[in-house]
Design a protein around this motif. Structure first.
Motif, PDB file in Angstrom:
ATOM      1  N   TRP A   4       3.973  14.925  -9.275  1.00 32.94           N
ATOM      2  CA  TRP A   4       4.084  13.926  -8.219  1.00 32.94           C
ATOM      3  C   TRP A   4       3.277  14.298  -6.980  1.00 32.94           C
ATOM      4  CZ3 TRP A   4       6.549  14.684  -3.434  1.00 32.94           C
ATOM      5  CH2 TRP A   4       7.144  15.926  -3.278  1.00 32.94           C
ATOM      6  N   LEU A   5       2.834  15.538  -6.886  1.00 31.22           N
ATOM      7  CA  LEU A   5       2.096  15.973  -5.695  1.00 31.22           C
ATOM      8  C   LEU A   5       0.643  15.496  -5.666  1.00 31.22           C
ATOM      9  CD1 LEU A   5       3.417  19.627  -5.408  1.00 31.22           C
ATOM     10  CD2 LEU A   5       3.915  17.719  -3.882  1.00 31.22           C
ATOM     11  N   ALA A   6      -0.011  15.433  -6.808  1.00 34.45           N
ATOM     12  CA  ALA A   6      -1.442  15.105  -6.846  1.00 34.45           C
ATOM     13  C   ALA A   6      -1.773  13.745  -6.234  1.00 34.45           C
ATOM     14  CB  ALA A   6      -1.964  15.204  -8.275  1.00 34.45           C
ATOM     15  N   PRO A   7      -1.016  12.676  -6.531  1.00 39.09           N
ATOM     16  CA  PRO A   7      -1.371  11.383  -5.920  1.00 39.09           C
ATOM     17  C   PRO A   7      -1.272  11.356  -4.400  1.00 39.09           C
ATOM     18  CG  PRO A   7       0.064  11.045  -7.795  1.00 39.09           C
ATOM     19  CD  PRO A   7       0.028  12.517  -7.532  1.00 39.09           C
ATOM     20  N   LEU A   8      -0.546  12.285  -3.828  1.00 41.30           N
ATOM     21  CA  LEU A   8      -0.467  12.342  -2.363  1.00 41.30           C
ATOM     22  C   LEU A   8      -1.819  12.649  -1.726  1.00 41.30           C
ATOM     23  CD1 LEU A   8       2.923  14.199  -1.821  1.00 41.30           C
ATOM     24  CD2 LEU A   8       2.443  11.762  -1.560  1.00 41.30           C
ATOM     25  N   ALA A   9      -2.739  13.202  -2.519  1.00 41.05           N
ATOM     26  CA  ALA A   9      -4.082  13.486  -2.000  1.00 41.05           C
ATOM     27  C   ALA A   9      -4.814  12.204  -1.621  1.00 41.05           C
ATOM     28  CB  ALA A   9      -4.891  14.277  -3.027  1.00 41.05           C
ATOM     29  N   SER A  10      -4.400  11.078  -2.176  1.00 41.56           N
ATOM     30  CA  SER A  10      -5.058   9.811  -1.835  1.00 41.56           C
ATOM     31  C   SER A  10      -4.455   9.145  -0.599  1.00 41.56           C
ATOM     32  CB  SER A  10      -4.992   8.852  -3.027  1.00 41.56           C
ATOM     33  OG  SER A  10      -3.665   8.468  -3.282  1.00 41.56           O
ATOM     34  N   LEU A  11      -3.371   9.672  -0.092  1.00 43.49           N
ATOM     35  CA  LEU A  11      -2.711   9.063   1.076  1.00 43.49           C
ATOM     36  C   LEU A  11      -3.620   8.982   2.310  1.00 43.49           C
ATOM     37  CD1 LEU A  11      -0.105   7.785   2.075  1.00 43.49           C
ATOM     38  CD2 LEU A  11       0.714  10.060   2.676  1.00 43.49           C
ATOM     39  N   PRO A  12      -4.421   9.998   2.620  1.00 40.70           N
ATOM     40  CA  PRO A  12      -5.313   9.855   3.783  1.00 40.70           C
ATOM     41  C   PRO A  12      -6.325   8.716   3.643  1.00 40.70           C
ATOM     42  CG  PRO A  12      -5.121  12.157   3.182  1.00 40.70           C
ATOM     43  CD  PRO A  12      -4.441  11.369   2.103  1.00 40.70           C
ATOM     44  N   LEU A  13      -6.652   8.330   2.417  1.00 35.76           N
ATOM     45  CA  LEU A  13      -7.572   7.202   2.227  1.00 35.76           C
ATOM     46  C   LEU A  13      -6.954   5.882   2.676  1.00 35.76           C
ATOM     47  CD1 LEU A  13      -8.927   8.022  -1.357  1.00 35.76           C
ATOM     48  CD2 LEU A  13     -10.074   8.415   0.827  1.00 35.76           C
ATOM     49  N   SER A  14      -5.632   5.831   2.729  1.00 33.07           N
ATOM     50  CA  SER A  14      -4.961   4.588   3.109  1.00 33.07           C
ATOM     51  C   SER A  14      -4.926   4.358   4.613  1.00 33.07           C
ATOM     52  CB  SER A  14      -3.525   4.581   2.568  1.00 33.07           C
ATOM     53  OG  SER A  14      -2.735   5.526   3.244  1.00 33.07           O
TER      54      SER A  14
ATOM     55  N   VAL B  91       0.837  -1.206   0.000  1.00 32.27           N
ATOM     56  CA  VAL B  91       0.000   0.000   0.000  1.00 32.27           C
ATOM     57  C   VAL B  91       0.871   1.255   0.000  1.00 32.27           C
ATOM     58  CG1 VAL B  91      -1.627   1.347   1.394  1.00 32.27           C
ATOM     59  CG2 VAL B  91      -2.031  -1.076   1.013  1.00 32.27           C
ATOM     60  N   LEU B  92       1.976   1.236   0.726  1.00 29.67           N
ATOM     61  CA  LEU B  92       2.814   2.435   0.848  1.00 29.67           C
ATOM     62  C   LEU B  92       3.863   2.581  -0.248  1.00 29.67           C
ATOM     63  CD1 LEU B  92       3.288   2.481   4.704  1.00 29.67           C
ATOM     64  CD2 LEU B  92       1.778   3.916   3.324  1.00 29.67           C
ATOM     65  N   LEU B  93       4.211   1.503  -0.927  1.00 27.95           N
ATOM     66  CA  LEU B  93       5.242   1.559  -1.959  1.00 27.95           C
ATOM     67  C   LEU B  93       4.930   2.534  -3.096  1.00 27.95           C
ATOM     68  CD1 LEU B  93       7.991   0.388  -2.767  1.00 27.95           C
ATOM     69  CD2 LEU B  93       6.754  -1.379  -4.027  1.00 27.95           C
ATOM     70  N   PRO B  94       3.698   2.627  -3.592  1.00 24.22           N
ATOM     71  CA  PRO B  94       3.437   3.613  -4.649  1.00 24.22           C
ATOM     72  C   PRO B  94       3.732   5.054  -4.218  1.00 24.22           C
ATOM     73  CG  PRO B  94       1.657   2.040  -4.553  1.00 24.22           C
ATOM     74  CD  PRO B  94       2.539   1.770  -3.369  1.00 24.22           C
ATOM     75  N   TYR B  95       3.534   5.353  -2.945  1.00 25.58           N
ATOM     76  CA  TYR B  95       3.827   6.702  -2.461  1.00 25.58           C
ATOM     77  C   TYR B  95       5.333   6.937  -2.382  1.00 25.58           C
ATOM     78  CZ  TYR B  95      -1.105   6.646  -1.470  1.00 25.58           C
ATOM     79  OH  TYR B  95      -2.449   6.548  -1.605  1.00 25.58           O
TER      80      TYR B  95
END
Length: 90
Positions: free
Chosen positions: A37-47, A10-14
């Motif tokens: 590279w910043l936009a996908p970080l918006a999905s981090l709280p979903l994890s 789950v964390l490897l893509p970040y």
């Protein structure tokens, strides 16, 4: 072992976002990755809820079924955000 594997997967893509930004020479697939590279970080709280339940939590068996679908939605959100940002900053 499977809980550790889940957390890594789950964390490897970040973590790969940092490689994309700092190790890719500034270009990836023809797109400039200066801010892409910043936009996908918006999905981090979903994890967070899924990591708590699966990798760090005490849930077992059938209690984990809801997190399977949640993880799929998390990965979908990540992919959509990354693809969209690469297209915008192309």
């Amino acid at each position: 072992f499977s809980r550790i594997q889940y957390g890594v997967l789950v964390l490897l893509p970040y973590a790969m976002l940092l490689v994309l930004r700092y190790g890719g020479g500034g270009h990836w697939g023809g797109a400039t990755v200066s801010n892409a590279w910043l936009a996908p970080l918006a999905s981090l709280p979903l994890s967070v809820p899924h990591l708590r339940a699966v990798a760090f939590g005490g849930k077992d068996g059938a209690d984990l079924n809801s997190h399977v679908g949640g993880t799929a939605l998390l990965q979908f959100a990540y992919c959509v955000l990354l693809t969209t940002s690469l297209l915008i900053f192309q």
